[in-house]
Write an enzyme that holds these catalytic residues in place. Structure first.
Site: not given
Length: 261
Positions: A11, A13, A103, A105, A173, A179, A219
């Protein structure tokens, strides 16, 4: 892992314009070719921004690269007055194999509910695109409800919006790991992925559960992928930042070289 083909999904992003996308896909394909990667044994897919998709499609098709690609999001709507939205039919015309829905985000930045995520996944299925349904918990969720409660409920609510058949991929996730550089342990990932598979079994039946691929994301890097892939209910990875480095992403995709070590 039964007979499920592992999927390593990158991904990107909000990164890379279409020229940078071409360069990255070329380098990734060449690196995997040099490494004699078996694409039938481990599927590799990239998820560029919308503006890169046509360039990626054209390159992969022209060069006959054995890579799959998909979009990072899709509209729940088919067409109409929905400025800025991209429909599943548009993605199908671009030959997208997959689309990411839900996702963390998107859930955080755009307040997407499980019902919306489910409708997006349903839209993808109507046009022959496999949705990668993302679920996961925040650090607060983990403390208050335990390891699998929130992602299990998210998946249950998304599945309620979907037909009983049609291929889906599930991606666990943990938001607290994305991250952060601090991934979940392999045991933690296995615990949640096993619980998610049980949800699929309850809603869609044992056969569907055995066939559904469940990915871990958060990660992921070449140094820890083998540990996750040793677990029986982890069928691949949804990779973020590391997918922007062709060499590192190729190393993640070649996890089989390290699983036995």
């Amino acid at each position: 892992m039964a007979n499920r083909t592992p999927l390593i999904a990158g991904n990107w992003k909000l990164n890379l314009d279409h020229l940078q996308a071409i360069a990255l896909v070329q380098k990734l394909a060449w690196t995997l070719q040099d490494g004699k990667h078996d694409h039938a044994a481990v599927e590799v897919a990239v998820f560029p921004p919308f503006t890169d998709l046509r360039s990626v499609q054209t390159l992969i098709s022209a060069e006959r690269f054995e890579l799959r690609f998909g979009a990072q999001d899709v509209s729940e709507h088919e067409s109409g007055a929905h400025t800025g939205e991209i429909s599943a039919s548009m993605l199908a015309k671009l030959e997208c194999s997959y689309v990411i829905v839900g996702h963390s985000e998107r859930r955080q930045d755009h307040a997407e509910s499980d019902a919306i995520v489910g409708r997006k996944a349903a839209a993808a299925l109507r046009h022959g695109i496999v949705p990668i349904v993302c679920v996961g918990e925040t650090a607060d969720d983990l403390e208050q409800h335990g390891a699998s409660a929130v992602p299990v409920q998210q998946l249950r609510d998304v599945l309620a919006e979907l037909p009983a058949t049609g291929e889906i991929v599930v991606a666990y996730e943990p938001v607290w790991a994305i991250g952060s550089g601090k991934a979940a342990t392999a045991d933690q990932a296995q615990q949640v992925c096993q619980a998610l598979r049980q949800v699929v079994a309850e809603v869609r039946g044992d056969e569907a559960a055995a066939a559904t691929r469940i990915l871990y994301g958060g990660s992921v890097k070449s140094g820890n992928i083998a540990g996750f892939m040793r677990e029986p209910d982890v069928d691949g990875a949804l990779v973020g930042g590391a997918s922007l480095d062709a060499t590192e992403f190729a190393a993640i995709s070649r996890f089989q070289q390290h699983v036995g070590t």
